[in-house]
Design an enzyme around this catalytic site. Structure first.
Site, mmCIF file in Angstrom:
data_model
loop_
_atom_site.group_PDB
_atom_site.id
_atom_site.type_symbol
_atom_site.label_atom_id
_atom_site.label_comp_id
_atom_site.label_asym_id
_atom_site.label_seq_id
_atom_site.Cartn_x
_atom_site.Cartn_y
_atom_site.Cartn_z
ATOM 1 N N SER A 7 -14.305 3.209 6.386
ATOM 2 C CA SER A 7 -13.184 4.039 6.822
ATOM 3 C C SER A 7 -13.677 5.409 7.267
ATOM 4 C CB SER A 7 -12.176 4.210 5.684
ATOM 5 O OG SER A 7 -11.214 5.177 6.037
ATOM 6 N N HIS A 32 -12.779 1.099 10.404
ATOM 7 C CA HIS A 32 -11.395 1.312 9.989
ATOM 8 C C HIS A 32 -11.000 2.745 10.305
ATOM 9 C CE1 HIS A 32 -7.817 0.319 7.567
ATOM 10 N NE2 HIS A 32 -7.878 1.573 7.153
ATOM 11 N N ASP A 34 -7.934 5.461 9.933
ATOM 12 C CA ASP A 34 -6.683 5.806 9.265
ATOM 13 C C ASP A 34 -5.951 6.854 10.089
ATOM 14 O OD1 ASP A 34 -6.682 4.292 6.716
ATOM 15 O OD2 ASP A 34 -8.548 5.377 6.389
ATOM 16 N N MET A 36 -2.771 9.196 10.252
ATOM 17 C CA MET A 36 -1.762 9.785 9.369
ATOM 18 C C MET A 36 -1.006 10.887 10.091
ATOM 19 S SD MET A 36 -3.999 10.112 5.880
ATOM 20 C CE MET A 36 -4.995 8.753 5.263
ATOM 21 N N HIS A 65 -5.139 1.643 11.364
ATOM 22 C CA HIS A 65 -4.136 1.593 10.292
ATOM 23 C C HIS A 65 -3.156 2.745 10.502
ATOM 24 C CE1 HIS A 65 -3.427 2.008 5.636
ATOM 25 N NE2 HIS A 65 -2.334 1.657 6.283
ATOM 26 N N MET A 67 -0.348 4.966 9.533
ATOM 27 C CA MET A 67 0.451 5.488 8.426
ATOM 28 C C MET A 67 1.369 6.554 9.010
ATOM 29 S SD MET A 67 -2.397 5.513 5.387
ATOM 30 C CE MET A 67 -3.827 5.520 6.484
ATOM 31 N N MET A 136 -2.608 -1.847 0.118
ATOM 32 C CA MET A 136 -3.133 -0.570 -0.352
ATOM 33 C C MET A 136 -3.420 -0.675 -1.844
ATOM 34 S SD MET A 136 -3.408 1.325 2.265
ATOM 35 C CE MET A 136 -3.960 2.755 1.314
ATOM 36 N N ASP A 174 -7.563 -1.746 0.736
ATOM 37 C CA ASP A 174 -7.917 -0.400 1.175
ATOM 38 C C ASP A 174 -7.561 0.598 0.092
ATOM 39 O OD1 ASP A 174 -8.279 2.010 2.454
ATOM 40 O OD2 ASP A 174 -6.817 1.658 4.040
#
Length: 237
Positions: A7, A32, A34, A36, A65, A67, A136, A174
């Protein structure tokens, strides 16, 4: 074989191109990312422009991913930026089935993510439409958190659901994943391990990835025959 997806949340954001090259050379399977928004989770990270800037520098699949409060507004931008997989949270989607279809129509493989306290029942009417479920194993928003032990049972329950549906669906985990718990999550049925600090926090990233892979392989070998977990190949996606 479990896939390892380092990540970038735990990487040096001032050297992302070099960080991606470092883990690719060390043997990572996916990258990966993330994403956000500071609303769905209490943090801000990167947008599609950064993903697009990194895309020319690696052949590894990008596991994006989201979020975000309104992930449906960002499917096309991240698909165009080079995402291979896009995960959206069930908790963030008013019309989850529609968003999953948007992902596939954009040319990416769709996944649904669940927070630790979200019941697997949220998957009852969507499981057949996704290629992966991301569980998660910490509360999302920050890197470096400790793995929640009760999530092992949730992984096992999800593996049973997947087995009963008769479809090959990847199970990704994750949050707080490291060489100490990789065997347990793979024994329960996980097949894609997102690891941030365990990889980017190591001075020897090849050794860190090898330790994760060794533990994951041990767990997979100890997995009950009835547990659902398809065979994984490097670069699957």
């Amino acid at each position: 074989m479990a896939l390892i997806a380092p990540s970038l949340l735990a990487a040096d954001f001032g050297r992302l191109r070099e960080e991606v090259a470092s883990v690719e050379a060390a043997g990572a399977d996916w990258i990966h990312l993330d994403i956000m928004d500071g609303h769905f989770v209490p943090n801000l990270t990167i947008g599609p422009e950064v993903v697009a800037a990194l895309r020319p520098y690696t052949q590894l699949p990008f596991d994006v991913h989201l979020m975000l409060e309104k992930p449906e507004d960002f499917i096309i931008p991240f698909a165009r930026a080079g995402a291979d997989w896009i995960s959206v949270h069930a908790e963030a989607c008013t019309h989850l089935h529609r968003v999953i279809n948007q992902i596939r129509e954009a040319g990416c493989r769709p996944a649904v993510a669940l927070n630790p306290a979200t019941s697997l029942r949220a998957l009852d009417y969507i499981l057949e439409d996704v290629d992966m479920v991301l569980l998660m194993t910490v509360n999302p928003g920050f890197g470096g958190q400790s793995f929640i032990p009760s999530m092992v049972a949730k992984i096992r329950d999800l593996a049973g659901m997947v087995k009963n549906r008769g479809k090959e669906i990847l199970i990704e985990v994750d949050g707080g994943i490291n060489a100490e718990n990789a065997a347990a999550v793979c024994r329960a049925g996980a097949g894609v391990l997102v690891a941030g600090s365990a990889v980017f926090g190591s001075a020897d990233r090849r050794a860190a990835l090898q330790a994760l892979r060794k533990a994951a392989l041990q767990g997979a070998r100890e997995r009950p025959a009835a547990s659902a977990c398809p065979a994984y190949e490097k670069g699957d996606g």
